[in-house]
Design a protein around this motif. Structure first.
Motif, PDB file in Angstrom:
ATOM      1  N   ILE A   6       0.865  -1.173   0.000  1.00 21.16           N
ATOM      2  CA  ILE A   6       0.000   0.000   0.000  1.00 21.16           C
ATOM      3  C   ILE A   6       0.904   1.226   0.000  1.00 21.16           C
ATOM      4  CG2 ILE A   6      -0.384  -0.600   2.435  1.00 21.16           C
ATOM      5  CD1 ILE A   6      -2.897   0.990   2.338  1.00 21.16           C
ATOM      6  N   LYS A 153      -2.582  -1.129  -3.605  1.00 20.13           N
ATOM      7  CA  LYS A 153      -3.620  -0.233  -3.080  1.00 20.13           C
ATOM      8  C   LYS A 153      -3.051   1.151  -2.818  1.00 20.13           C
ATOM      9  CE  LYS A 153      -6.745  -3.498  -1.073  1.00 20.13           C
ATOM     10  NZ  LYS A 153      -7.009  -4.245   0.154  1.00 20.13           N
ATOM     11  N   ASN A 186      -4.981  -0.265  -7.473  1.00 17.00           N
ATOM     12  CA  ASN A 186      -6.357   0.184  -7.263  1.00 17.00           C
ATOM     13  C   ASN A 186      -6.380   1.347  -6.280  1.00 17.00           C
ATOM     14  OD1 ASN A 186      -8.210  -1.715  -8.690  1.00 17.00           O
ATOM     15  ND2 ASN A 186      -6.981  -3.186  -7.523  1.00 17.00           N
ATOM     16  N   VAL A 188      -7.973   3.388  -3.258  1.00 17.63           N
ATOM     17  CA  VAL A 188      -8.811   3.087  -2.104  1.00 17.63           C
ATOM     18  C   VAL A 188      -9.347   4.407  -1.581  1.00 17.63           C
ATOM     19  CG1 VAL A 188      -8.871   2.040   0.181  1.00 17.63           C
ATOM     20  CG2 VAL A 188      -7.198   1.251  -1.490  1.00 17.63           C
TER      21      VAL A 188
END
Ligand code: TRP
Length: 337
Positions: A6, A153, A186, A188
């Motif tokens: 992340i 993420k 992606n 978030v």
């Protein structure tokens, strides 16, 4: 098991505000506490250069933003915390990705389009007046930030979703030509908090000068909250929480139950003045401890610099070999090998 990565960055163009906190810093710190996650958080100073030509301000902002992450409890032993400009591999990757990026894709980037629209509405003869290639290429630099560390993420405000989609496009194009090197990320976002409104009801943003800085001294914090725009409804009149900036900010800090209870108070016609006082007390209680830590940290810039240097070293342990792999993939190889 491969840990999920992340990653997020904050542009070093000003003093961190409540919007940065609830939209990016808080979710990122929470995520970093999960042992199955590896986290990369950074000061986006290459991005800051797009809007900032004042060296002192840029430096001060880097100090403030770094101190903010640390004051809020980022554990730099378990996460990698660095300054973007300490990782030169990011710039090399930016060029490689630039050569993979359709110009038409960048024409559609909203920051660029907004700048062109401004010029048009100001009656400028040149639609690109005052627009640098930095602004135009901004999403490619952001793609390099993300792809370099194989982030799956990326916690961001809603306004950044387009950039994550562009990153996916660019990565997919590269992978198509050169093989599967990049992970498609992606975005978030959190419905409750992704974008916070500011003093005037527009998105809280340094660009609108409507922010509430996170670690303002108590008195000033109170003063700013008192300034938040409301409508002219009287005490006792039922009020709509959904169109109230005060409610929105409260919700971003409160638990679900507290939020529901506040919704009820709106129905019952809580007075704006009372709501402002409540909001101030609520936020202040959450911020007073980290504010003290922040005020201490700001006094020890050498310590913060050391933390960032250590972070850069860890980040480069990833970026140097990975860029080597990418260079090889595109054919930057020793001749004759
Ligand atoms: N563009 C982001 C913002 O203004 C900051 C940023 C730069 C970023 N690089 C990033 C965010 C990579 C996430 C991932 O908010």
């Amino acid at each position: 098991m491969n840990k999920e990565t992340i990653l997020t960055g904050i542009t070093t163009t000003g003093t961190p505000h409540l919007g940065n906190y609830v939209g990016a810093i808080r979710p990122a710190i929470m995520a970093s506490r999960n042992p199955n996650v590896s986290s990369f958080y950074f000061l986006a100073d290459y991005h800051a250069l797009i809007k900032n030509r004042e060296p002192e301000r840029l430096k001060q902002s880097s100090l403030e933003i770094a101190a903010t992450w640390l004051a809020l409890g980022l554990d730099t032993n378990t996460s990698i915390f660095y300054r973007q400009s300490d990782i030169p591999e990011i710039l090399e990757l930016t060029w490689i990705l630039t050569c993979m990026t359709a110009k038409g894709l960048m024409n559609r980037a909203h920051a660029y389009k907004a700048a062109v629209a401004d010029n048009e509405s100001n009656g400028s003869k040149d639609p690109d007046h005052g627009i640098t290639m930095g602004l135009f290429n901004y999403p490619i630099l952001m793609a390099a930030d993300i792809l370099m560390f194989k982030a799956a993420k990326v916690p961001v405000g809603k306004d950044q979703i387009q950039h994550i989609e562009m990153t996916r496009d660019i990565a997919a194009r590269f992978n198509h030509y050169y093989g599967d090197h990049f992970v498609l990320p992606n975005a978030v976002t959190d419905e409750n908090t992704a974008i916070l409104s500011g003093l005037d009801g527009r998105k809280m943003s340094k660009s609108y000068d409507n922010t509430i800085p996170l670690f303002e001294p108590e008195k000033k914090l109170r003063k700013l909250i008192m300034k938040i725009k409301t409508n002219s409804q009287e005490p006792g009149e039922p009020k709509d929480p959904e169109t109230s900036t005060l409610f929105e900010i409260y919700r971003a800090f409160a638990t679900k139950e507290e939020t529901e209870a506040m919704r009820k108070q709106y129905e019952d016609g809580i007075a704006w003045g009372e709501m402002k006082q409540l909001l101030f007390e609520y936020i202040n209680a959450q911020l007073s401890e980290p504010r003290e830590r922040y005020n201490e940290l700001i006094k020890t810039p050498e310590f913060i610099e050391k933390v960032l240097q250590e972070g850069a070293e860890k980040a480069r342990e990833v970026s140097t070999p990975f860029l080597g792999e990418i260079r090889k993939a595109i054919g930057f190889q020793a001749i004759g090998s």
